[in-house]
Motif scaffolding. Sequence first.
Motif, PDB file in Angstrom:
ATOM      1  N   GLY B 316       0.777  -1.238   0.000  1.00  0.00           N
ATOM      2  CA  GLY B 316       0.000   0.000   0.000  1.00  0.00           C
ATOM      3  C   GLY B 316       0.805   1.283   0.000  1.00  0.00           C
ATOM      4  N   VAL B 317       2.089   1.225  -0.337  1.00  0.00           N
ATOM      5  CA  VAL B 317       2.894   2.453  -0.386  1.00  0.00           C
ATOM      6  C   VAL B 317       2.605   3.167  -1.706  1.00  0.00           C
ATOM      7  CG1 VAL B 317       5.240   3.377  -0.537  1.00  0.00           C
ATOM      8  CG2 VAL B 317       4.705   1.541   1.088  1.00  0.00           C
ATOM      9  N   ARG B 318       2.374   4.474  -1.620  1.00  0.00           N
ATOM     10  CA  ARG B 318       2.160   5.271  -2.829  1.00  0.00           C
ATOM     11  C   ARG B 318       3.322   6.249  -2.934  1.00  0.00           C
ATOM     12  NH1 ARG B 318      -3.593   4.552  -3.755  1.00  0.00           N
ATOM     13  NH2 ARG B 318      -3.707   2.328  -3.318  1.00  0.00           N
ATOM     14  N   ALA B 319       4.083   6.134  -4.000  1.00  0.00           N
ATOM     15  CA  ALA B 319       5.212   7.049  -4.194  1.00  0.00           C
ATOM     16  C   ALA B 319       4.968   7.833  -5.473  1.00  0.00           C
ATOM     17  CB  ALA B 319       6.515   6.268  -4.283  1.00  0.00           C
ATOM     18  N   ALA B 320       4.849   9.155  -5.329  1.00  0.00           N
ATOM     19  CA  ALA B 320       4.481  10.016  -6.457  1.00  0.00           C
ATOM     20  C   ALA B 320       5.675  10.257  -7.384  1.00  0.00           C
ATOM     21  CB  ALA B 320       3.931  11.333  -5.940  1.00  0.00           C
ATOM     22  N   LYS B 321       5.374  10.941  -8.482  1.00  0.00           N
ATOM     23  CA  LYS B 321       6.396  11.207  -9.505  1.00  0.00           C
ATOM     24  C   LYS B 321       7.593  11.947  -8.933  1.00  0.00           C
ATOM     25  CE  LYS B 321       3.478  11.132 -13.491  1.00  0.00           C
ATOM     26  NZ  LYS B 321       2.356  11.821 -14.062  1.00  0.00           N
ATOM     27  N   ASN B 322       8.752  11.668  -9.515  1.00  0.00           N
ATOM     28  CA  ASN B 322      10.002  12.342  -9.156  1.00  0.00           C
ATOM     29  C   ASN B 322      10.408  12.151  -7.700  1.00  0.00           C
ATOM     30  OD1 ASN B 322      10.348  13.446 -11.739  1.00  0.00           O
ATOM     31  ND2 ASN B 322       8.818  15.025 -11.224  1.00  0.00           N
ATOM     32  N   SER B 323       9.768  11.239  -7.006  1.00  0.00           N
ATOM     33  CA  SER B 323      10.217  10.965  -5.641  1.00  0.00           C
ATOM     34  C   SER B 323      11.347   9.949  -5.729  1.00  0.00           C
ATOM     35  CB  SER B 323       9.067  10.417  -4.798  1.00  0.00           C
ATOM     36  OG  SER B 323       8.619   9.184  -5.321  1.00  0.00           O
ATOM     37  N   LEU B 324      12.126   9.885  -4.651  1.00  0.00           N
ATOM     38  CA  LEU B 324      13.221   8.920  -4.609  1.00  0.00           C
ATOM     39  C   LEU B 324      13.215   8.225  -3.246  1.00  0.00           C
ATOM     40  CD1 LEU B 324      16.005   7.699  -5.568  1.00  0.00           C
ATOM     41  CD2 LEU B 324      17.034   9.596  -4.327  1.00  0.00           C
ATOM     42  N   ILE B 325      13.265   6.916  -3.285  1.00  0.00           N
ATOM     43  CA  ILE B 325      13.414   6.154  -2.046  1.00  0.00           C
ATOM     44  C   ILE B 325      14.695   5.358  -2.208  1.00  0.00           C
ATOM     45  CG2 ILE B 325      12.381   4.427  -0.536  1.00  0.00           C
ATOM     46  CD1 ILE B 325       9.676   5.039  -1.912  1.00  0.00           C
ATOM     47  N   ALA B 326      15.688   5.647  -1.378  1.00  0.00           N
ATOM     48  CA  ALA B 326      16.967   4.945  -1.517  1.00  0.00           C
ATOM     49  C   ALA B 326      17.385   4.346  -0.182  1.00  0.00           C
ATOM     50  CB  ALA B 326      18.041   5.906  -2.027  1.00  0.00           C
ATOM     51  N   GLU B 327      17.832   3.130  -0.202  1.00  0.00           N
ATOM     52  CA  GLU B 327      18.332   2.416   0.981  1.00  0.00           C
ATOM     53  C   GLU B 327      17.406   2.612   2.180  1.00  0.00           C
ATOM     54  OE1 GLU B 327      22.413   4.078   0.965  1.00  0.00           O
ATOM     55  OE2 GLU B 327      22.989   1.987   0.651  1.00  0.00           O
ATOM     56  N   SER B 328      16.124   2.408   1.949  1.00  0.00           N
ATOM     57  CA  SER B 328      15.165   2.666   3.015  1.00  0.00           C
ATOM     58  C   SER B 328      14.181   1.517   3.181  1.00  0.00           C
ATOM     59  CB  SER B 328      14.389   3.953   2.723  1.00  0.00           C
ATOM     60  OG  SER B 328      15.268   5.058   2.745  1.00  0.00           O
ATOM     61  N   VAL B 329      13.530   1.523   4.337  1.00  0.00           N
ATOM     62  CA  VAL B 329      12.482   0.552   4.618  1.00  0.00           C
ATOM     63  C   VAL B 329      11.197   1.357   4.788  1.00  0.00           C
ATOM     64  CG1 VAL B 329      11.679  -1.215   6.214  1.00  0.00           C
ATOM     65  CG2 VAL B 329      14.138  -0.937   5.795  1.00  0.00           C
ATOM     66  N   VAL B 330      10.217   1.107   3.936  1.00  0.00           N
ATOM     67  CA  VAL B 330       8.991   1.903   3.974  1.00  0.00           C
ATOM     68  C   VAL B 330       7.839   0.981   4.364  1.00  0.00           C
ATOM     69  CG1 VAL B 330       7.508   3.480   2.709  1.00  0.00           C
ATOM     70  CG2 VAL B 330       9.943   3.359   2.151  1.00  0.00           C
TER      71      VAL B 330
END
Lengths: 369, 388
Positions: B316-330
């Motif tokens: 259920g994670v929503r990540a919008a345009k141009n976002s960045l998730i790096a080396e993370s736990v969401v």
Amino acid sequence: MKHKVMGVINLIHETDELEQLTQGRCLATVPFGARYRLIDFVLSSMVNSGISKVAVFAHTKYRSLMDHLGSGKHWDLQHRQSGLFVLPPATDDIQEISRGDLYHFYQQRDFFNRSTLDYVVITRSHMVCNIDFEKVIQYHLEREADITVVCKQQDSLAGKARKVSMDDEGRITAIQDHYGRMTSDISSMEMYVMHKDLLMELVETSLAQGQDHLVRHAIFSRLDKLKIYGYMYEGYLGIVNTLTSYYRNSMNLLRPEVWKELFYQPGPIYTKVKDEPPARYLENSKATNSLIANGCRIEGTVVNSILFRGVHVQKGAIVSNSIIMQNGMVGENSFVQHSILDKDVRVEAYRDIRGADSSPFLAGKRKII
Amino acid sequence: MGRKEMIAMLLAGGEGKRLGVLTKDLAKPAVYFGGKYRIIDFTLSNCAHSGIDTVGVLTQYQPLELNRYLGIGSPWGLDRRDGGMTILPPYVKQKGGVWYKGTANAIYQNMAFIERYDPEYVLIISGDHIYKMDYELMLDHHKRSGADVTIAGIEVDWKEASRFGVMHIDDEDRVTAFEEKPKNPTSNIASMGVYIFTWTELQKYLIYDEASRSSSHDFGKDLIPSMMRDGKRLHSYPFKSYWKDVGTIESLWEANMDLLADEPPLELADPSWRIYSVNPNQPAQHIGASAEVSASLITEGCLIEGEVDRSVLFYGVRAAKNSLIAESVVMPNVRIGEGARIYRAIIGEGAVIQAGVIIGSPDDNAITVVAVDQYVTNDHLLREVEHS
């Protein structure tokens, strides 16, 4: 649900032009949408609408159906008193199996007679939608209808559906099969609401008159005698009964607005749980505009595609505009475009498989390419 | 009720203090791990694969979410007629009740539960560790050696050894010395907190330990050393696979990152050892037209339109345009706004990261933790986000 309603999912003589996809399974259990089977949509809709007693009239090739539905617990239909009833044909003469659905409804009359519920929602399995039946019942009661037919206004249809025309009040004036001459942009979703007593009466009198089919005979012929109303469904609908419509409606799921609506609104779609781990994307993998289920392992490139649970796309492989069902494997540096690969298909390394957008390549279950 | 050969007692009352905001309203075993699991799923799945059909789960700290999650144990095949899963919270007796004073005391207070099944052996495990282990093999080992207690042991880094109970063992795996959290460890074989006791011995020592005024009623600190002193047969069961105590923010983050290796030390996709969990009933993940995903684990129900690199995303994670998730736990149902950038972070369930917010930095090794349901905007970043 406020009203006492039971559901019937009628799989008897369902239109099926899905070629090899239904060679070993019924239409209801054709895999759809990366992790579902067609029947999940209408079954989940019933459950989310508060219907807690559902019968599935199985007909032929129902092994996969029994396996998929099990006890019904994944749809929260494992109750002490109601729940899920999978009812295969009850006949001791093998010849009778091919008879129309009226005969089978009659054979299963105990299911209706024993129940204390008043209304019946009868559906097919191939309407991919997310519908609140409570609203349909509400409409049925407000109109004081004898029968309410769920309809959808839609310009272009990929699948085959009956056409409906209705007057300003919503009363149905004509229904024709998909090949009929009538021009109407309203399609029947083959969902009928009526009182249980009326259903039993229709079944018995029509059978006595030598008729075979519930809709074509018992209902079509009574448009003037019964008050039959159309309820207009506003949500997303995909009619899946031909191979082209299967492909088109699958690809529609790649539109985020369709994904957000069909899978969540008004309620979630349930399916059999598989305990697959999250999908794994490796370094240098590429995925865009795709629907990917848990248990997948992506090492190559996936574009505009739908990957079911446990699909493995190896290094250098490219999958584009394709549907790959459960546990499929695309070997290193292979290219797969405009294709539908049924469960457990293995594409070896360095293969080049191309269908056309208008006519996708289809590989049957467990095929090795 | 039929006699059971072995039943399991799973200690799930851990507070997980060092996990900070992640365990504010949650017992440690219920903390999310690995893209769709909670820590306790690993031990429960171990039980399922080891043929253990009777598990008592001892809860104490913040049990609400954990109880709701466990239900009647169906996801782990533990909704059984004889046995199955029983949740065992502390309770009030005729002479008043007390909280569980320690791990041994928690079992002592539930001796009546064990006696109902009259088992030959009792397996003591905890819901705090990530590992895949066949307890049946350990039981074979226990029976073969004729030990009174068998303790699963794993070799750890010498510099880590002082965090654990460490054992000296002889050639036949017999434990010759046991020290709980020694300052200067003389062995690096750590107790994993997984014990198989012969029930009659455990029963004796639980009663004995309860009567001792000086005891802190803990297996590692009190009960095991006292068996050692009495010359009982203590054996070690050598365990050689992946095992991780995810008790700190760093170790939780690391253990999640371990899953992303090309050949992960802990394989989640092994069809013969599925990790069972409660299914969230979400559609397949949608990887959008503008998305870029690499070296990551992503679960059902995610809608990704930005970039995801070396990260673990729950459902259920929503990540919008141009976002960045790096080396993370969401964690589940997090919303990440357009252009937001997240480096080396653990984002708690339901948090909302507004457009443009930057969490962490590519040059900083520290791990940022965003609490459950936090609303993070650029203005409130410092106040709302807890830095570890």
